[in-house]
Design an enzyme around this catalytic site. Sequence first.
Site, PDB file in Angstrom:
ATOM      1  N   LEU A  17      14.086 -30.350  36.116  1.00 50.91           N
ATOM      2  CA  LEU A  17      15.032 -31.427  35.568  1.00 50.91           C
ATOM      3  C   LEU A  17      15.101 -32.264  34.515  1.00 50.91           C
ATOM      4  O   LEU A  17      14.394 -33.114  35.360  1.00 50.91           O
ATOM      5  CB  LEU A  17      16.198 -31.349  36.492  1.00 50.91           C
ATOM      6  CG  LEU A  17      16.399 -29.910  37.571  1.00 50.91           C
ATOM      7  CD1 LEU A  17      16.898 -30.668  39.503  1.00 50.91           C
ATOM      8  CD2 LEU A  17      16.966 -28.949  37.129  1.00 50.91           C
ATOM      9  N   GLY A  20      18.866 -34.866  31.954  1.00 51.64           N
ATOM     10  CA  GLY A  20      19.873 -35.856  31.558  1.00 51.64           C
ATOM     11  C   GLY A  20      20.387 -37.035  30.788  1.00 51.64           C
ATOM     12  O   GLY A  20      19.027 -37.299  30.046  1.00 51.64           O
ATOM     13  N   ARG A  24      22.359 -46.190  32.760  1.00 54.20           N
ATOM     14  CA  ARG A  24      21.114 -46.996  33.314  1.00 54.20           C
ATOM     15  C   ARG A  24      19.885 -47.737  32.858  1.00 54.20           C
ATOM     16  O   ARG A  24      19.450 -48.677  33.244  1.00 54.20           O
ATOM     17  CB  ARG A  24      20.917 -47.489  35.162  1.00 54.20           C
ATOM     18  CG  ARG A  24      22.272 -47.285  36.316  1.00 54.20           C
ATOM     19  CD  ARG A  24      22.095 -47.435  37.420  1.00 54.20           C
ATOM     20  NE  ARG A  24      21.190 -45.656  37.908  1.00 54.20           N
ATOM     21  CZ  ARG A  24      20.989 -45.491  39.325  1.00 54.20           C
ATOM     22  NH1 ARG A  24      20.723 -46.994  39.418  1.00 54.20           N
ATOM     23  NH2 ARG A  24      20.983 -44.958  39.963  1.00 54.20           N
ATOM     24  N   ASP A 113      12.079 -37.650  37.073  1.00 53.38           N
ATOM     25  CA  ASP A 113      11.995 -38.270  36.909  1.00 53.38           C
ATOM     26  C   ASP A 113      10.809 -38.953  38.123  1.00 53.38           C
ATOM     27  O   ASP A 113      11.115 -40.478  38.306  1.00 53.38           O
ATOM     28  CB  ASP A 113      13.137 -39.267  35.931  1.00 53.38           C
ATOM     29  CG  ASP A 113      13.960 -38.633  37.904  1.00 53.38           C
ATOM     30  OD1 ASP A 113      14.080 -38.004  38.255  1.00 53.38           O
ATOM     31  OD2 ASP A 113      15.577 -39.279  37.819  1.00 53.38           O
ATOM     32  N   ASN A 180      16.715 -36.083  50.650  1.00 53.51           N
ATOM     33  CA  ASN A 180      15.956 -36.093  49.695  1.00 53.51           C
ATOM     34  C   ASN A 180      15.655 -36.173  48.803  1.00 53.51           C
ATOM     35  O   ASN A 180      16.092 -36.524  47.497  1.00 53.51           O
ATOM     36  CB  ASN A 180      17.179 -34.651  49.322  1.00 53.51           C
ATOM     37  CG  ASN A 180      17.423 -33.751  49.059  1.00 53.51           C
ATOM     38  OD1 ASN A 180      16.015 -33.351  48.026  1.00 53.51           O
ATOM     39  ND2 ASN A 180      18.000 -33.251  47.792  1.00 53.51           N
ATOM     40  N   ARG A 310      -8.191 -50.209  22.251  1.00 55.86           N
ATOM     41  CA  ARG A 310      -6.912 -49.082  21.983  1.00 55.86           C
ATOM     42  C   ARG A 310      -7.743 -47.667  22.085  1.00 55.86           C
ATOM     43  O   ARG A 310      -9.246 -47.143  21.549  1.00 55.86           O
ATOM     44  CB  ARG A 310      -6.261 -50.058  20.728  1.00 55.86           C
ATOM     45  CG  ARG A 310      -5.938 -51.051  21.327  1.00 55.86           C
ATOM     46  CD  ARG A 310      -5.612 -52.330  19.751  1.00 55.86           C
ATOM     47  NE  ARG A 310      -4.648 -51.474  19.085  1.00 55.86           N
ATOM     48  CZ  ARG A 310      -4.336 -51.268  17.866  1.00 55.86           C
ATOM     49  NH1 ARG A 310      -4.633 -52.405  17.374  1.00 55.86           N
ATOM     50  NH2 ARG A 310      -3.730 -50.499  16.497  1.00 55.86           N
ATOM     51  N   ASN A 363     -10.120 -53.645   8.579  1.00 57.80           N
ATOM     52  CA  ASN A 363      -9.837 -51.533   7.362  1.00 57.80           C
ATOM     53  C   ASN A 363      -8.326 -51.692   7.108  1.00 57.80           C
ATOM     54  O   ASN A 363      -8.351 -50.500   6.659  1.00 57.80           O
ATOM     55  CB  ASN A 363      -9.724 -51.273   9.108  1.00 57.80           C
ATOM     56  CG  ASN A 363      -8.557 -51.484  10.391  1.00 57.80           C
ATOM     57  OD1 ASN A 363      -7.931 -52.933   9.602  1.00 57.80           O
ATOM     58  ND2 ASN A 363      -7.794 -50.929  11.060  1.00 57.80           N
TER      59      ASN A 363
HETATM   60  C1  UD1 Z   1      20.468 -35.722  43.493  1.00 52.38           C
HETATM   61  C2  UD1 Z   1      20.729 -34.878  44.587  1.00 52.38           C
HETATM   62  C3  UD1 Z   1      20.036 -35.879  45.578  1.00 52.38           C
HETATM   63  C4  UD1 Z   1      18.892 -36.291  45.816  1.00 52.38           C
HETATM   64  C5  UD1 Z   1      18.978 -36.894  44.524  1.00 52.38           C
HETATM   65  C6  UD1 Z   1      17.339 -37.962  44.002  1.00 52.38           C
HETATM   66  C7  UD1 Z   1      21.991 -32.971  43.875  1.00 52.38           C
HETATM   67  C8  UD1 Z   1      23.342 -32.567  43.637  1.00 52.38           C
HETATM   68  N1  UD1 Z   1      21.966 -34.256  44.551  1.00 52.38           N
HETATM   69  O1  UD1 Z   1      21.052 -37.022  43.246  1.00 52.38           O
HETATM   70  O2  UD1 Z   1      20.789 -35.613  47.084  1.00 52.38           O
HETATM   71  O3  UD1 Z   1      18.575 -37.810  47.015  1.00 52.38           O
HETATM   72  O4  UD1 Z   1      18.728 -36.648  43.102  1.00 52.38           O
HETATM   73  O5  UD1 Z   1      16.766 -36.959  44.286  1.00 52.38           O
HETATM   74  O6  UD1 Z   1      21.269 -32.421  43.288  1.00 52.38           O
HETATM   75  N2  UD1 Z   1      19.349 -33.305  35.360  1.00 52.38           N
HETATM   76  C9  UD1 Z   1      19.932 -31.830  35.108  1.00 52.38           C
HETATM   77  N3  UD1 Z   1      21.152 -31.711  34.497  1.00 52.38           N
HETATM   78  C10 UD1 Z   1      22.144 -32.183  35.262  1.00 52.38           C
HETATM   79  C11 UD1 Z   1      22.493 -33.467  36.212  1.00 52.38           C
HETATM   80  C12 UD1 Z   1      21.318 -33.542  36.483  1.00 52.38           C
HETATM   81  O7  UD1 Z   1      18.487 -31.826  34.178  1.00 52.38           O
HETATM   82  O8  UD1 Z   1      23.737 -31.378  35.228  1.00 52.38           O
HETATM   83  C13 UD1 Z   1      17.905 -33.774  35.896  1.00 52.38           C
HETATM   84  C14 UD1 Z   1      18.856 -35.701  36.121  1.00 52.38           C
HETATM   85  O9  UD1 Z   1      18.089 -35.437  34.661  1.00 52.38           O
HETATM   86  C15 UD1 Z   1      18.006 -35.878  36.772  1.00 52.38           C
HETATM   87  C16 UD1 Z   1      17.935 -34.350  37.747  1.00 52.38           C
HETATM   88  O10 UD1 Z   1      18.753 -33.717  37.838  1.00 52.38           O
HETATM   89  O11 UD1 Z   1      16.251 -36.174  36.485  1.00 52.38           O
HETATM   90  C17 UD1 Z   1      18.858 -35.181  39.085  1.00 52.38           C
HETATM   91  O12 UD1 Z   1      20.346 -35.483  38.803  1.00 52.38           O
HETATM   92  P1  UD1 Z   1      20.493 -37.327  39.086  1.00 52.38           P
HETATM   93  O13 UD1 Z   1      22.256 -36.870  38.813  1.00 52.38           O
HETATM   94  O14 UD1 Z   1      19.978 -38.403  39.254  1.00 52.38           O
HETATM   95  O15 UD1 Z   1      21.281 -36.848  40.511  1.00 52.38           O
HETATM   96  P2  UD1 Z   1      21.514 -37.761  41.485  1.00 52.38           P
HETATM   97  O16 UD1 Z   1      22.702 -37.609  41.731  1.00 52.38           O
HETATM   98  O17 UD1 Z   1      20.461 -38.458  41.565  1.00 52.38           O
HETATM   99 MG    MG Z   2      19.268 -39.499  40.572  1.00 50.23          MG
END
Ligand code: UD1
Ligand code: MG
Length: 417
Positions: A17, A20, A24, A113, A180, A310, A363
């Site tokens: 995933l 997002g 922040r 991430d 989680n 580098r 260079n």
């Molecule tokens: C999610 C989990 C939570 C967990 C936390 C940390 C859910 C409902 N909750 O919450 O239980 O403790 O991660 O791992 O899943 N993303 C997408 N598309 C979307 C939404 C999110 O690709 O529509 C991606 C974000 O970019 C990110 C990841 O999914 O990499 C997690 O999404 P995020 O919104 O951060 O979830 P949390 O609210 O942190």
């Molecule tokens: Mg998150």
Amino acid sequence: MSGETGNSGRPCAAVVLAAGKSTRMVTDLPKVLHEVCGRPMLAYVLDACREAGIERIVVVVGYRKEDIIHAFADEPDLHFVDQTEQKGTGHAVQICRDALDGFDGNVLVIAGDMPLVRPETLKLLVETHTRGNSAVTLATAVLDEPTGYGRIVRDAYGNLQGIVEHSDCTPQQLAIREINPSYYCFDRKLLFQALDNVRPDNVKGEYYLTDALHILIRQGHRAVAITAVAAEDAMGVNSRKELARVGKIMQERIQDRLMASGVTIFDPPNTWVDARARIGRDTVIHPFTYIHGRVTIGRRCSLGPFAYVRDGTKLADDVVVGVFAELKNASLGEGTRARHLTYIGDASVGDHVHIGAGTIVANYDGHEVRRTEIGQKAFVGSGSILVAPLKLEDGVHVAPGSVMTQNSDGNRDANNR
Ligand code: UD1
Ligand code: MG
């Protein structure tokens, strides 16, 4: 067979995933492209999946997706799925249905991430899932400070009951320290069936992936949570501060790996080595040395203090790069020494060359970067400027303070002052 993990037989695909926007981070760059020790954080997650034996990887992209696809353009094992609107983690996985159509196996789901993820953990997760013949398996972590994470709820016997998002927790649930970190393994068929029934009825109005798990549990399918993720690994990147923290841990891992392979690092906290650097045994790194990019360093070299090495630099064995030396896209042959105050850019330097203090390879002429070649056993006197393009023959002797604008052409005593 392609995509198989362990001995257990069932192939496993991954959904990563990465759609997002990350408010922040306060950034125009997609979050997963922010670098950790020289590589985009997403690269670590993808490598962990590959090292765990997963060959089919679907990456969900959205915010500035072109940038992400471009950054990973030469990795043909990746399939990108476009999530135009970020409606939640459940929705993000649901739109991967077509990309995984006809795939008979398990699906690992993980966030892009969390670069500290370890391949061993993913392997254990997939193996536990397959061995248990479960509908879903989670790997969880126990944190001292669980704020923000979904909490793992178990019954009196320790059986998994579900995940409650921080924002939906009761005061009792807020005290749960098992969280989680979003390491899931699902049976593909059951996953997509469950996702069809997920509704966005929560505080955030999102489709939660965690609800797919609740649906499977309610339907009586087997759901298991193993506490397998080290607290440190569960750290995600949501802000610049977390980026720095994760970078520091990754840096420690890189240096630990180097030291275990026979590299001496006198002052680890004051040394920085890119994840892509390769360094041979018995090389010694003195404090305040910064090694950035694809750099290859041979055996028994000495770097620093205060060396800046580098991208594109290659050092053979027994090379000395000393104090306030900057090297870029330069190759230095065996036994060559550049001990003090020097810049060597876009140059090929032979074996056993002496580069005197204060030597500068000029260079760049304001328009183009050009190359310099220096032959074997050449001597470059202190304070010389070598103006590229330039070729100095083997054994040439450049007097101190020379400004070299012409090739040495076999003239072994070059002095253009
Ligand atoms: C999610 C989990 C939570 C967990 C936390 C940390 C859910 C409902 N909750 O919450 O239980 O403790 O991660 O791992 O899943 N993303 C997408 N598309 C979307 C939404 C999110 O690709 O529509 C991606 C974000 O970019 C990110 C990841 O999914 O990499 C997690 O999404 P995020 O919104 O951060 O979830 P949390 O609210 O942190
Ligand atoms: Mg998150």
